[in-house]
Design a protein around this motif. Structure first.
Motif, mmCIF file in Angstrom:
data_model
loop_
_atom_site.group_PDB
_atom_site.id
_atom_site.type_symbol
_atom_site.label_atom_id
_atom_site.label_comp_id
_atom_site.label_asym_id
_atom_site.label_seq_id
_atom_site.Cartn_x
_atom_site.Cartn_y
_atom_site.Cartn_z
ATOM 1 N N ARG A 182 69.792 -41.831 46.160
ATOM 2 C CA ARG A 182 70.700 -42.510 47.066
ATOM 3 C C ARG A 182 70.394 -43.997 47.256
ATOM 4 O O ARG A 182 71.268 -44.758 47.661
ATOM 5 N N ILE A 183 69.162 -44.425 46.969
ATOM 6 C CA ILE A 183 68.757 -45.796 47.288
ATOM 7 C C ILE A 183 68.629 -46.674 46.049
ATOM 8 O O ILE A 183 69.179 -47.784 46.004
ATOM 9 N N ILE A 184 67.895 -46.205 45.049
ATOM 10 C CA ILE A 184 67.502 -47.070 43.935
ATOM 11 C C ILE A 184 68.664 -47.512 43.037
ATOM 12 O O ILE A 184 68.727 -48.697 42.661
ATOM 13 N N SER A 242 73.125 -52.949 54.695
ATOM 14 C CA SER A 242 74.393 -52.577 54.061
ATOM 15 C C SER A 242 75.484 -53.619 54.291
ATOM 16 O O SER A 242 76.536 -53.560 53.660
ATOM 17 N N ARG A 243 75.241 -54.552 55.178
ATOM 18 C CA ARG A 243 76.196 -55.652 55.397
ATOM 19 C C ARG A 243 75.673 -56.963 54.817
ATOM 20 O O ARG A 243 76.406 -57.711 54.181
ATOM 21 N N ILE A 270 74.818 -48.520 50.180
ATOM 22 C CA ILE A 270 73.503 -48.943 50.656
ATOM 23 C C ILE A 270 73.191 -48.276 51.993
ATOM 24 O O ILE A 270 73.978 -48.379 52.939
ATOM 25 N N GLN A 271 72.064 -47.607 52.065
ATOM 26 C CA GLN A 271 71.574 -47.031 53.307
ATOM 27 C C GLN A 271 70.810 -48.105 54.083
ATOM 28 O O GLN A 271 70.162 -48.964 53.484
ATOM 29 N N ASP A 272 70.849 -48.036 55.409
ATOM 30 C CA ASP A 272 70.175 -49.065 56.199
ATOM 31 C C ASP A 272 68.684 -48.763 56.379
ATOM 32 O O ASP A 272 67.843 -49.416 55.796
ATOM 33 N N THR A 316 71.919 -40.657 56.760
ATOM 34 C CA THR A 316 72.718 -39.443 56.939
ATOM 35 C C THR A 316 72.490 -38.416 55.833
ATOM 36 O O THR A 316 72.803 -37.242 56.004
ATOM 37 N N PHE A 317 71.953 -38.841 54.687
ATOM 38 C CA PHE A 317 71.749 -37.911 53.576
ATOM 39 C C PHE A 317 70.463 -37.092 53.740
ATOM 40 O O PHE A 317 70.203 -36.177 52.974
ATOM 41 N N LEU A 318 69.631 -37.456 54.749
ATOM 42 C CA LEU A 318 68.429 -36.698 55.051
ATOM 43 C C LEU A 318 68.673 -35.808 56.264
ATOM 44 O O LEU A 318 69.423 -36.166 57.172
#
Length: 503
Positions: free
Chosen positions: A51-53, A117-118, A233-235, A241-243
């Motif tokens: 989800r991140i890389i 993410s912004r 992009i996760q903050d 939310t994916f965890l």
């Protein structure tokens, strides 16, 4: 937006392969039991990786592509069309790094306060627009101005993402992720040559030269990806939310309680969740950052020299422009594979400096081969020397950044320290932009010799850091910590007598 303060009473041991009982951990007044084996921890990290890389790698691929494609544009006629000299071209490379370095620290502090993410997509839109406009400049002044603003807009990306990764991954598992992210730079090198080869065939389309289309299309691609990035992009781990709730708490505990040696005593490392100027001053006064900058120069002077001039170096060996573009591809692809493999092994062995030294030795050997064979009618040997140097450069770089990041304690100090390290370190780009002069073609002896000299200085800096860390750790082993209370130890951060440097 800053990460919330979490009350974690007892850190969970990790990385041992044995089951971990973290039932004493309290979160929001509730007892949350966690029993995680090494396999379960790996499962959570893989979940984060997916989800991140990929999005971070895509961002850096585009940034490095947009930063370095001027080298591809050069051999497609940029200098002739804009009536520029070789010296003016070098200045266009140089000014990028002045603004790039100046804006890295404020950008990193903003990343900590704002949502990644912004902030990161906003930077992408800005540099994508600048890159697109580079395709319509009409003279040297226009190109110079565009490069200045490209430095402003790209400044926050690399140090921001390098710091961002430290918020998600523990120290002993971070370099592999840094390498996955940074390998996008070597892929960008290969992708740049391939794209340039194809885009250059558009010469004359719409009345624009092929080199203009390189800037325009790659800039528009960056803007397009920027509109997708906020959704990918996760903050922070606290808001992921994916965890699951238990996974989030475990990740937060894993990152917050880490030590430089892999055990889970808190080692006096504070987590500064509220900004204070003291944290920036602490970073500015930290000796290890400035020694690490010399190490950084030993890697990035060759990195930027190669990224900006590799197509020209290969072309001047007697190849056509198209062949030169294509011959850059296998070099970068190999470097990418070696970077990821080397980082995985470095994390596995929980070592940093020994791997950095090995890859920096490859850089030095590569440039020695190039210097010994240039001008002797053996272009294949010169190409091999460049190949060896690049295969050393790209694996060494993530190790250099990760090594410093794991030895800085506290969120804001780490953010400021990485920005200073990368900011001052990237002055190497300003220097390397002037190493390869047109009048030195085709041997470029001065440029190769300077790259070798910086690499040797970097190797010495690595040795100084390693020996210093070992000495400080030994001194702290013998210190009496009874004179300190817990709050004082936490406030000292990586200067605490309980903290151990990783080497």
């Amino acid at each position: 937006m800053s990460t919330p303060n979490l009350d974690i009473e007892k850190p969970s041991p990790i990385g041992s392969g044995d089951p971990v009982d973290s039932s004493s951990e309290k979160q929001c007044g509730q007892v949350m039991p966690l029993t995680l084996s090494r396999e379960e921890e790996d499962r959570i990290l893989r979940k984060m990786d997916i989800r991140i890389i990929p999005m971070l790698a895509a961002l850096y691929l585009l940034a490095f592509l947009d930063r370095g494609n001027i080298g591809n544009a050069k051999i497609e006629g940029l200098l002739d069309d804009l009536h520029m000299t070789g010296g003016q071209y070098n200045w266009c490379l140089t000014v990028f790094f002045f603004t790039y370095c100046a804006f890295e620290l404020p950008s990193n502090l903003l990343l900590k306060k704002m949502r990644p993410s912004r902030w990161l997509p906003l930077l992408m839109v800005a540099w994508g627009i600048v890159m697109t406009l580079m395709g319509v400049v009409q003279n040297y002044a226009g190109l110079l101005t565009a490069r200045i603003f490209l430095g402003v807009t790209e400044a926050g990306l690399y140090p921001g993402v390098a710091y961002y990764i430290t918020l998600w991954y523990p120290r002993h598992r971070a370099q592999f992720r840094q390498a996955l992210f940074f390998s996008a730079a070597s892929v960008a090198g290969a992708f740049s040559g391939l794209l340039a080869y194809g885009i250059a065939k558009m010469d004359g389309v719409g009345g624009y030269a092929g080199w203009r289309w390189i800037f325009i299309l790659e800039g528009l691609l960056t803007v397009l990806v920027a509109f997708v990035a906020p959704f990918a992009i996760q903050d922070f781990p606290e808001t992921a939310t994916f965890l699951t709730e238990e996974e989030r708490k475990y990740v937060i505990n894993m990152v917050r309680s880490q030590s430089a040696e892999g055990d889970e005593t808190r080692r006096g490392a504070r987590q500064d969740t509220e900004f204070r100027i003291k944290y920036v001053i602490d970073a500015l006064k930290d000796w290890q950052i400035y020694v690490a900058v010399i190490m950084f120069w030993g890697i990035t002077c060759p990195l930027y020299g190669i990224s900006f001039f590799l197509p020209s170096i290969i072309k001047d060996l007697g190849y056509t422009s198209s062949t030169a573009q294509l011959l850059t591809i296998p070099i970068y692809i190999t470097a990418s594979v070696v970077a990821v493999a080397g980082a995985w092994l470095s994390d596995r062995r929980n070592q940093r400096s020994s791997f950095i030294l090995f890859f920096m030795a490859l850089i030095a050997i590569g440039f020695i081969i190039v210097l010994a064979s240039s001008g002797r009618g053996v272009p294949g040997v010169v190409y091999f020397g460049v190949f060896v140097a690049v295969v050393g450069i790209y694996p060494a770089f993530p190790g250099n950044v990760t090594w410093l990041s794991v030895n800085l304690a506290g969120d804001y100090k780490r953010a400021a320290g990485l920005a200073i390290h990368v900011g001052l370190g990237n002055l190497s780009g300003a220097m390397a932009s002037n190493f390869y002069r047109t009048k030195d073609a085709p041997t470029y002896t001065l440029g190769h010799a300077l790259e070798l000299g910086f690499c040797v200085a970097g190797i010495i800096a690595v040795l100084v850091l390693r020996v210093s860390y070992q000495k400080i750790n030994r001194q702290r082993d013998d210190m009496d910590v009874s004179q300190f209370d817990e709050d004082e130890l936490q406030e000292l951060g990586d200067k605490s007598p309980l903290y151990r440097y990783m080497f």
